[in-house]
Design a protein around this motif. Sequence first.
Motif, PDB file in Angstrom:
ATOM      1  N   TYR A 181       0.830  -1.207   0.000  1.00 16.54           N
ATOM      2  CA  TYR A 181       0.000   0.000   0.000  1.00 16.54           C
ATOM      3  C   TYR A 181       0.867   1.261   0.000  1.00 16.54           C
ATOM      4  CZ  TYR A 181      -3.492   3.367   1.621  1.00 16.54           C
ATOM      5  OH  TYR A 181      -4.308   4.463   1.743  1.00 16.54           O
TER       6      TYR A 181
ATOM      7  N   GLY B 173       2.621   1.753  -3.409  1.00 13.05           N
ATOM      8  CA  GLY B 173       1.662   2.237  -4.404  1.00 13.05           C
ATOM      9  C   GLY B 173       1.252   3.673  -4.143  1.00 13.05           C
ATOM     10  N   ARG B 174       1.047   3.977  -2.883  1.00 16.72           N
ATOM     11  CA  ARG B 174       0.633   5.330  -2.528  1.00 16.72           C
ATOM     12  C   ARG B 174       1.746   6.331  -2.832  1.00 16.72           C
ATOM     13  NH1 ARG B 174      -2.129   6.788   3.302  1.00 16.72           N
ATOM     14  NH2 ARG B 174      -2.978   8.814   2.712  1.00 16.72           N
TER      15      ARG B 174
ATOM     16  N   SER C 212       1.912   6.750  -6.708  1.00 14.74           N
ATOM     17  CA  SER C 212       0.779   7.358  -7.411  1.00 14.74           C
ATOM     18  C   SER C 212       0.353   8.704  -6.826  1.00 14.74           C
ATOM     19  CB  SER C 212      -0.409   6.397  -7.431  1.00 14.74           C
ATOM     20  OG  SER C 212      -0.929   6.227  -6.137  1.00 14.74           O
ATOM     21  N   ILE C 213       0.646   8.942  -5.571  1.00 13.17           N
ATOM     22  CA  ILE C 213       0.200  10.218  -4.985  1.00 13.17           C
ATOM     23  C   ILE C 213       1.354  11.213  -4.896  1.00 13.17           C
ATOM     24  CG2 ILE C 213      -0.952  11.316  -2.993  1.00 13.17           C
ATOM     25  CD1 ILE C 213      -2.778   9.231  -4.184  1.00 13.17           C
TER      26      ILE C 213
ATOM     27  N   LYS D 290       3.503   9.056 -10.652  1.00 12.33           N
ATOM     28  CA  LYS D 290       3.441   7.839 -11.470  1.00 12.33           C
ATOM     29  C   LYS D 290       2.056   7.214 -11.301  1.00 12.33           C
ATOM     30  CE  LYS D 290       8.346   6.474 -11.083  1.00 12.33           C
ATOM     31  NZ  LYS D 290       8.995   7.493 -10.239  1.00 12.33           N
ATOM     32  N   TYR D 291       1.837   6.116 -11.972  1.00 10.01           N
ATOM     33  CA  TYR D 291       0.621   5.337 -11.752  1.00 10.01           C
ATOM     34  C   TYR D 291       0.972   4.093 -10.934  1.00 10.01           C
ATOM     35  CZ  TYR D 291      -1.648   8.210 -15.287  1.00 10.01           C
ATOM     36  OH  TYR D 291      -2.181   9.258 -15.986  1.00 10.01           O
ATOM     37  N   ALA D 292       0.034   3.647 -10.122  1.00 11.44           N
ATOM     38  CA  ALA D 292       0.267   2.425  -9.360  1.00 11.44           C
ATOM     39  C   ALA D 292      -1.046   1.668  -9.206  1.00 11.44           C
ATOM     40  CB  ALA D 292       0.853   2.733  -7.997  1.00 11.44           C
ATOM     41  N   THR D 293      -0.943   0.350  -9.279  1.00  9.85           N
ATOM     42  CA  THR D 293      -2.099  -0.520  -9.028  1.00  9.85           C
ATOM     43  C   THR D 293      -1.660  -1.571  -8.027  1.00  9.85           C
ATOM     44  OG1 THR D 293      -2.907  -0.205 -11.284  1.00  9.85           O
ATOM     45  CG2 THR D 293      -3.748  -2.119 -10.090  1.00  9.85           C
ATOM     46  N   MET D 294      -2.411  -1.692  -6.946  1.00 10.53           N
ATOM     47  CA  MET D 294      -2.082  -2.730  -5.968  1.00 10.53           C
ATOM     48  C   MET D 294      -3.212  -3.756  -5.902  1.00 10.53           C
ATOM     49  SD  MET D 294      -1.295  -2.610  -1.900  1.00 10.53           S
ATOM     50  CE  MET D 294      -2.879  -3.031  -1.236  1.00 10.53           C
ATOM     51  N   ILE D 295      -2.813  -5.019  -5.896  1.00  6.35           N
ATOM     52  CA  ILE D 295      -3.788  -6.101  -5.698  1.00  6.35           C
ATOM     53  C   ILE D 295      -3.257  -6.928  -4.534  1.00  6.35           C
ATOM     54  CG2 ILE D 295      -4.774  -8.185  -6.687  1.00  6.35           C
ATOM     55  CD1 ILE D 295      -5.702  -6.268  -8.639  1.00  6.35           C
TER      56      ILE D 295
ATOM     57  N   PHE E 109      -6.132 -12.499  -1.494  1.00  8.47           N
ATOM     58  CA  PHE E 109      -7.290 -12.395  -0.636  1.00  8.47           C
ATOM     59  C   PHE E 109      -7.833 -13.785  -0.397  1.00  8.47           C
ATOM     60  CE2 PHE E 109     -11.638 -11.549   0.437  1.00  8.47           C
ATOM     61  CZ  PHE E 109     -11.559 -10.376   1.167  1.00  8.47           C
TER      62      PHE E 109
ATOM     63  N   ALA F 297      -6.248  13.666  -2.973  1.00 11.81           N
ATOM     64  CA  ALA F 297      -5.749  12.492  -3.690  1.00 11.81           C
ATOM     65  C   ALA F 297      -5.610  11.334  -2.711  1.00 11.81           C
ATOM     66  CB  ALA F 297      -4.407  12.797  -4.330  1.00 11.81           C
TER      67      ALA F 297
ATOM     68  N   PHE G 161      -5.300   6.864  -2.080  1.00 12.07           N
ATOM     69  CA  PHE G 161      -4.940   5.556  -2.643  1.00 12.07           C
ATOM     70  C   PHE G 161      -5.963   4.576  -2.080  1.00 12.07           C
ATOM     71  CE2 PHE G 161      -1.746   1.958  -3.065  1.00 12.07           C
ATOM     72  CZ  PHE G 161      -1.707   1.995  -4.448  1.00 12.07           C
TER      73      PHE G 161
ATOM     74  N   HIS H  91     -11.380  -4.842  -5.333  1.00 16.62           N
ATOM     75  CA  HIS H  91     -10.227  -5.054  -4.454  1.00 16.62           C
ATOM     76  C   HIS H  91      -8.924  -4.492  -4.995  1.00 16.62           C
ATOM     77  CE1 HIS H  91     -12.328  -8.549  -2.132  1.00 16.62           C
ATOM     78  NE2 HIS H  91     -12.517  -7.385  -1.564  1.00 16.62           N
ATOM     79  N   MET H  92      -9.025  -3.713  -6.050  1.00 23.44           N
ATOM     80  CA  MET H  92      -7.830  -3.104  -6.641  1.00 23.44           C
ATOM     81  C   MET H  92      -7.644  -1.714  -6.027  1.00 23.44           C
ATOM     82  SD  MET H  92      -7.942  -1.645 -10.461  1.00 23.44           S
ATOM     83  CE  MET H  92      -7.872  -3.202 -11.296  1.00 23.44           C
ATOM     84  N   THR H  93      -6.395  -1.413  -5.657  1.00 21.45           N
ATOM     85  CA  THR H  93      -6.144  -0.106  -5.042  1.00 21.45           C
ATOM     86  C   THR H  93      -5.370   0.781  -6.009  1.00 21.45           C
ATOM     87  OG1 THR H  93      -6.060  -1.206  -2.888  1.00 21.45           O
ATOM     88  CG2 THR H  93      -5.189   1.022  -2.985  1.00 21.45           C
ATOM     89  N   GLU H  94      -5.889   1.955  -6.253  1.00 28.97           N
ATOM     90  CA  GLU H  94      -5.249   2.921  -7.152  1.00 28.97           C
ATOM     91  C   GLU H  94      -5.523   4.341  -6.662  1.00 28.97           C
ATOM     92  OE1 GLU H  94      -6.798   2.036 -11.103  1.00 28.97           O
ATOM     93  OE2 GLU H  94      -5.121   0.672 -11.484  1.00 28.97           O
ATOM     94  N   ARG H  95      -4.905   5.268  -7.347  1.00 31.33           N
ATOM     95  CA  ARG H  95      -5.153   6.674  -6.996  1.00 31.33           C
ATOM     96  C   ARG H  95      -6.604   7.044  -7.313  1.00 31.33           C
ATOM     97  NH1 ARG H  95      -1.120  10.014  -9.868  1.00 31.33           N
ATOM     98  NH2 ARG H  95      -2.307   9.402 -11.697  1.00 31.33           N
TER      99      ARG H  95
END
Lengths: 184, 387
Positions: free
Chosen positions: A20, A23-24, A27-28, A32-37, A40, B12, B14, B183-187
Amino acid sequence: MRTEIKIGGFGGQGVILSGYIIGRAASIYDNKYATMIQSFGPEARGSACSAQVIVDPNEIAYPYIVQPQILIVMSQEAYTKFSTELAPGGILITEEELVNPINLRKDVIHYSIPATRFAEELGKRLVVNIVMIGFMTAVTELIDPEAMQKAVIASVPKGTEDLNLKAFNKGYDYGLKLKKEKAS
Amino acid sequence: MKSDPKAVLTGAHFLDGDHACSEGAIAAGCRFVAGYPITPSTEVVERIAERFPLIGGVFIQMEDEIASSIAIQGAVWAGKKAMTVTSGPGFSLMMEHIGLAAMTETPCVFVDVQRAGPSTGLPTQPAQGDMMQARWGSHGDYGIIAISPNSPQECFDLTIKAFNLSEQYRVPVLLMMDECVGHMTERVIIPPAEEIEIFPRRFYDGPKDEYLPFKPDEDLVPKIVKAGDGYRIHITGLTHDEKGYPVMTAAAQEKLIPRLVNKIKFNAEKIIEYKEDNIDDADVVIVSYGITSRVAIPAIEQARKEGIKVGHLRLIVVWPFPEKRITQLAGRVKSFVVPELNQGQIFYEVERNAYGKAPVYLVPHAGGTVHNPKDIYNTILKSLKGK
């Protein structure tokens, strides 16, 4: 370029929070861009768990990681389970005292850090994940360290910011040192 | 009308898609949520339960999905904006009350974070298997709106859109998420409240003794009132006249039901939203929605790199379906390719509207994960060979 990161460990080590924060930060705070999965299900409740993060200067279409270029493992089980997935030439980061890198692949760059011990020296074993991502920031140079610090501060419980920053810097400085040694 | 600045978390973030949906609902003015938590939608209500006490909302964990989907409608008639949140098995249980909301023209939002089914299926893994159920799941004839986000940002934006459309057309609006997006985390950028446009409830403000609760305006949508404000209202799932009283005749049915269908049908062009890329020169058009619209992109990029002219039509509003656009494209493209996380649902809708003028190829998937983009790419090639 799209960079895929996988973080593995066991429940309670802060694996998901590490993903987290990465990614944060990207992206913040790092444009940049970020995707977290996060993985689960029952496996996220005690035994091996993992987080996947994609960092890319461009928008991310496909949401899952295919072959990580960076693998961070904080348990032996995660090492055994995930180390074959790492891309050739990728960076493998292990927790030195928890992971014995048996049959270490020759086609990857390996760094290890006694993050749990460092965290204990700082007074709280809980911050082990923050030491690890500080270390990762130094050895991979993927994300701006200031962006990472901002994301750490924004993501940890109030009142623990100083401790977590110390943990981050401990890992970061150790990473810089190792990197320098490797280069020389 | 604008959003409430005290409730909107401008900035902003996440966030995962589920949490972004909760924030979208809050920004849209939703202050009542009833739900029976179910994976993979649980995080939506978790966040609602945490946030609502701070902003004057009410969340109730109900005994089941049937109760949840009717509690929200009571709240709407008491003046609140309301939603319920579920996944496959719960969505099935809610079907009767989607019909009730359609029949009583109760503006409300149903969120379905789709997981692989049927039955309990794969609780923690994605699918898009509820798309036809969203359109046709309740018995009888009625119009419906369904929207499909493909990112956490869209879970925020399109939840607001869902509430706005539900108020504008007085229909239940279905937000068709999936486990991957949820369940995907993004901005997620949450804009300042004054930049969030809210469609206000269409309250009646004429003389009390002249109010007819089901007398439609020109766009076929009637004005609403709040129960307890002194208007004479009667709300029933039975066929009713403009007063809202049951009338058990074919004539009353003929007056009411076509209007429920037509208020969506006749306003479809205003409701429909899709996004097109590289359509102008396309030989092959991919029609996709939700998470699959992102998974298709690497396949499209690879094909274009090889000189194959592939365009992308991405459905944002899935129901009503952009029938005219598909028919128009069918006249000039060589083929359509429809990847979806099911065994063929929206595929049939594309095929129906292509009227045989262009072949339509399904890229099916049983769910549990997303497509391998290679399968979509291979179907693009196959579609051009006419196999």
